[in-house]
Design a protein around this motif. Structure first.
Motif, PDB file in Angstrom:
ATOM      1  N   ASP A  63     -35.104  19.576  26.805  1.00 24.70           N
ATOM      2  CA  ASP A  63     -34.581  18.350  26.196  1.00 24.70           C
ATOM      3  C   ASP A  63     -33.895  17.439  27.206  1.00 24.70           C
ATOM      4  N   ASP A  64     -34.187  17.662  28.492  1.00 21.34           N
ATOM      5  CA  ASP A  64     -33.576  16.876  29.572  1.00 21.34           C
ATOM      6  C   ASP A  64     -32.050  16.856  29.449  1.00 21.34           C
ATOM      7  N   HIS A  65     -31.485  18.008  29.065  1.00 21.49           N
ATOM      8  CA  HIS A  65     -30.045  18.035  28.802  1.00 21.49           C
ATOM      9  C   HIS A  65     -29.206  17.820  30.055  1.00 21.49           C
ATOM     10  N   GLN A  66     -29.756  18.164  31.240  1.00 20.36           N
ATOM     11  CA  GLN A  66     -28.955  17.972  32.441  1.00 20.36           C
ATOM     12  C   GLN A  66     -28.747  16.484  32.754  1.00 20.36           C
ATOM     13  N   THR A  67     -29.733  15.662  32.446  1.00 24.83           N
ATOM     14  CA  THR A  67     -29.539  14.226  32.638  1.00 24.83           C
ATOM     15  C   THR A  67     -28.445  13.706  31.711  1.00 24.83           C
ATOM     16  N   ALA A  68     -28.441  14.178  30.469  1.00 24.04           N
ATOM     17  CA  ALA A  68     -27.393  13.771  29.526  1.00 24.04           C
ATOM     18  C   ALA A  68     -26.022  14.214  30.031  1.00 24.04           C
ATOM     19  N   ASN A  69     -25.941  15.435  30.553  1.00 18.22           N
ATOM     20  CA  ASN A  69     -24.671  15.919  31.110  1.00 18.22           C
ATOM     21  C   ASN A  69     -24.225  15.045  32.282  1.00 18.22           C
ATOM     22  N   ALA A  70     -25.180  14.728  33.155  1.00 18.64           N
ATOM     23  CA  ALA A  70     -24.858  13.952  34.353  1.00 18.64           C
ATOM     24  C   ALA A  70     -24.391  12.548  33.997  1.00 18.64           C
ATOM     25  N   LEU A  71     -25.030  11.926  33.025  1.00 16.80           N
ATOM     26  CA  LEU A  71     -24.629  10.586  32.614  1.00 16.80           C
ATOM     27  C   LEU A  71     -23.205  10.590  32.073  1.00 16.80           C
ATOM     28  N   PHE A  72     -22.847  11.628  31.341  1.00 22.13           N
ATOM     29  CA  PHE A  72     -21.480  11.758  30.841  1.00 22.13           C
ATOM     30  C   PHE A  72     -20.501  11.877  32.011  1.00 22.13           C
ATOM     31  N   ALA A  73     -20.857  12.700  33.009  1.00 21.16           N
ATOM     32  CA  ALA A  73     -19.986  12.894  34.171  1.00 21.16           C
ATOM     33  C   ALA A  73     -19.813  11.596  34.959  1.00 21.16           C
ATOM     34  N   VAL A  74     -20.898  10.845  35.092  1.00 23.22           N
ATOM     35  CA  VAL A  74     -20.818   9.567  35.802  1.00 23.22           C
ATOM     36  C   VAL A  74     -19.926   8.594  35.043  1.00 23.22           C
ATOM     37  N   ASP A  75     -20.091   8.525  33.722  1.00 25.29           N
ATOM     38  CA  ASP A  75     -19.265   7.643  32.906  1.00 25.29           C
ATOM     39  C   ASP A  75     -17.790   8.013  33.009  1.00 25.29           C
ATOM     40  N   ALA A  76     -17.512   9.311  33.165  1.00 26.72           N
ATOM     41  CA  ALA A  76     -16.128   9.776  33.294  1.00 26.72           C
ATOM     42  C   ALA A  76     -15.559   9.502  34.678  1.00 26.72           C
ATOM     43  N   GLY A  77     -16.419   9.135  35.637  1.00 23.90           N
ATOM     44  CA  GLY A  77     -15.968   8.828  36.984  1.00 23.90           C
ATOM     45  C   GLY A  77     -15.825  10.023  37.900  1.00 23.90           C
ATOM     46  N   MET A  78     -16.304  11.200  37.465  1.00 23.32           N
ATOM     47  CA  MET A  78     -16.100  12.417  38.242  1.00 23.32           C
ATOM     48  C   MET A  78     -17.244  12.719  39.197  1.00 23.32           C
ATOM     49  N   ALA A  79     -18.357  12.009  39.088  1.00 23.79           N
ATOM     50  CA  ALA A  79     -19.531  12.340  39.898  1.00 23.79           C
ATOM     51  C   ALA A  79     -20.454  11.130  39.999  1.00 23.79           C
ATOM     52  N   LEU A  80     -21.398  11.234  40.926  1.00 21.44           N
ATOM     53  CA  LEU A  80     -22.505  10.292  41.032  1.00 21.44           C
ATOM     54  C   LEU A  80     -23.781  11.030  40.641  1.00 21.44           C
ATOM     55  N   ARG A  81     -24.801  10.290  40.268  1.00 21.23           N
ATOM     56  CA  ARG A  81     -26.074  10.909  39.872  1.00 21.23           C
ATOM     57  C   ARG A  81     -27.203  10.375  40.731  1.00 21.23           C
ATOM     58  N   VAL A  82     -28.078  11.285  41.181  1.00 23.65           N
ATOM     59  CA  VAL A  82     -29.291  10.927  41.913  1.00 23.65           C
ATOM     60  C   VAL A  82     -30.459  11.648  41.263  1.00 23.65           C
ATOM     61  N   SER A  83     -31.498  10.930  40.907  1.00 20.07           N
ATOM     62  CA  SER A  83     -32.689  11.559  40.347  1.00 20.07           C
ATOM     63  C   SER A  83     -33.400  12.360  41.427  1.00 20.07           C
ATOM     64  N   GLU A  84     -34.010  13.472  41.032  1.00 21.45           N
ATOM     65  CA  GLU A  84     -34.720  14.293  42.005  1.00 21.45           C
ATOM     66  C   GLU A  84     -35.836  13.511  42.701  1.00 21.45           C
ATOM     67  N   LYS A  85     -36.436  12.572  42.013  1.00 20.45           N
ATOM     68  CA  LYS A  85     -37.505  11.784  42.622  1.00 20.45           C
ATOM     69  C   LYS A  85     -36.976  10.758  43.624  1.00 20.45           C
ATOM     70  N   ASP A  86     -35.656  10.543  43.636  1.00 16.40           N
ATOM     71  CA  ASP A  86     -35.048   9.580  44.557  1.00 16.40           C
ATOM     72  C   ASP A  86     -34.251  10.262  45.670  1.00 16.40           C
ATOM     73  N   MET A  87     -34.564  11.519  45.942  1.00 18.99           N
ATOM     74  CA  MET A  87     -33.761  12.266  46.914  1.00 18.99           C
ATOM     75  C   MET A  87     -33.969  11.822  48.359  1.00 18.99           C
ATOM     76  N   ALA A  88     -34.926  10.969  48.611  1.00 14.13           N
ATOM     77  CA  ALA A  88     -35.145  10.480  49.973  1.00 14.13           C
ATOM     78  C   ALA A  88     -33.897   9.777  50.509  1.00 14.13           C
ATOM     79  N   GLY A  89     -33.136   9.197  49.622  1.00  8.55           N
ATOM     80  CA  GLY A  89     -31.924   8.495  50.047  1.00  8.55           C
ATOM     81  C   GLY A  89     -30.666   9.306  49.903  1.00  8.55           C
ATOM     82  N   LEU A  90     -30.793  10.594  49.567  1.00  4.11           N
ATOM     83  CA  LEU A  90     -29.601  11.415  49.306  1.00  4.11           C
ATOM     84  C   LEU A  90     -28.713  11.550  50.536  1.00  4.11           C
TER      85      LEU A  90
END
Length: 361
Positions: A286-313
């Motif tokens: 259910d793509d639950h990790q993306t939902a978790n990550a979006l919550f964390a980003v909204d809370a200001g505790m983390a940044l999110r990078v999609s696995e397909k965009d890891m070239a810029g990590l």
């Protein structure tokens, strides 16, 4: 003294909160038995908890693929019969389920035996097992603001994530000493959760020279069957390990963590005030990790990078490491998130059930 059964195996995200709740229950003189899987990750995590009782249960996930779906049903029947035998032997007052394929058989068995069933969902998108168990569970404990459709609201409660007693914030110096890392220099923790993540391990391998040139230490947790070993330079230590039994120290030692976005990982990051860049597992149910990550980003505790965009990590990691004010702001957000983690609600309900003979009012 009451006997309490917990179904919590299969992944670290299911097992860790079960262990945390069992620790608190045993601290109040209740006997607990935790149903886990026979997977290596369960064996690794349970090995250090000699004061808790574990039993290997039966079950398998529903998919992916047609063969796995077909095999699921006979496996579920076996899990139900196995759980019925366990219930007759252990005679629990209540069952707490933490989702995943190890929860369904025990939940059905306890329902058949008239034993109250509680279910805890840590992710912001409830999984299949939790959604099914919720239909007959006495209560459902969910992340704040999350609800399951077509289930009475009276049975659904806001709840936090039970965190193991060992996950505590250490000073940076003591944490690094515990892990046998130098106390000077910047430190990155890379972990794909209990299962590991090859894409994160490869990212570390591909950037070893960069870490060396910038005097950065790395602890890369590769998961069961992953790489082990060290690459040591004068001012940089890069360590690969399949498992870490000192996760409180690992989080506390890190200036930054690069992790998946399981609910357990987020709760532990918050507990140890560790800023993170989250790489959600794209195939999570259910793509639950993306939902978790979006919550964390909204809370200001983390940044999110999609696995397909890891070239810029790599550039994002260094940009963040060079922004101490931003890192401090993230730590403050992590402190607030941890303070809001009120997971004692499920503990209170279990204690009421054991005192009232199985009917919480």
């Amino acid at each position: 003294m009451s006997k309490i059964l917990l179904a919590c195996g299969g992944t670290g995200g299911h097992l860790a909160p079960g262990i945390a709740l069992a620790e608190s229950l045993q601290g109040q003189n209740h006997e607990t038995l935790l149903i886990v899987s026979s997977k290596i990750v369960d064996q690794q995590m349970t090995a250090k908890y000699s004061g808790l009782q574990f039993v290997a249960g039966r079950g398998r996930g529903f998919g992916p693929g047609l063969i796995n779906k077909i095999l699921f049903f006979p496996s579920l029947l076996g899990a139900i019969f196995s759980s019925l035998n366990l219930v007759r032997q252990f005679r629990p007052s209540v069952l707490i389920c933490f989702g995943g394929f190890m929860s369904l058989g025990p939940a059905i068995a306890c329902k058949l035996c008239g034993i109250p069933v509680l279910v805890h969902e840590a992710n912001r998108r409830p999984g299949k097992a939790v959604r099914l168990i919720a239909r007959f569970a006495q209560s459902i404990h969910l992340p704040q603001g999350v609800r399951i459709k077509n289930i009475s609201t009276e049975r659904q409660h806001d709840s936090g994530f039970p965190v193991r007693k060992e996950i505590v914030l250490h000073s940076r110096e003591s944490a690094r000493q515990n892990l046998n890392f130098p106390i000077t220099g910047r430190f990155i923790l890379v972990t794909g959760g209990s299962q590991g993540a090859q894409v994160l391990t490869r990212w570390v391998e591909n950037n070893q020279e960069t870490f060396k040139q910038n005097n950065i230490h790395v602890l890369c947790l590769t998961g069961a069957g992953g790489r082990e070993g060290e690459v040591v330079h004068a001012s940089s230590v890069i360590r690969y390990s399949t498992f870490c039994s000192q996760m409180g120290s690992a989080y506390s030692a890190a200036d930054l963590a690069i992790t998946r976005a399981g609910a357990g990982t987020l709760a532990e990051l918050a507990k140890c005030h560790t800023p993170a860049i989250l790489i959600p597992y794209p195939l999570a149910a259910d793509d639950h990790q993306t939902a978790n990550a979006l919550f964390a980003v909204d809370a200001g505790m983390a940044l999110r990078v999609s696995e397909k965009d890891m070239a810029g990590l790599t550039q994002q990691v260094f940009d963040l490491l060079n922004q101490p004010v931003k890192l401090q702001t993230m730590r403050e957000a992590l402190t607030r998130v941890d303070a809001a983690n009120h997971w004692d609600e499920i503990l209170k309900e279990v204690l009421v059930l054991t005192q009232s003979g199985g009917s919480a009012k």
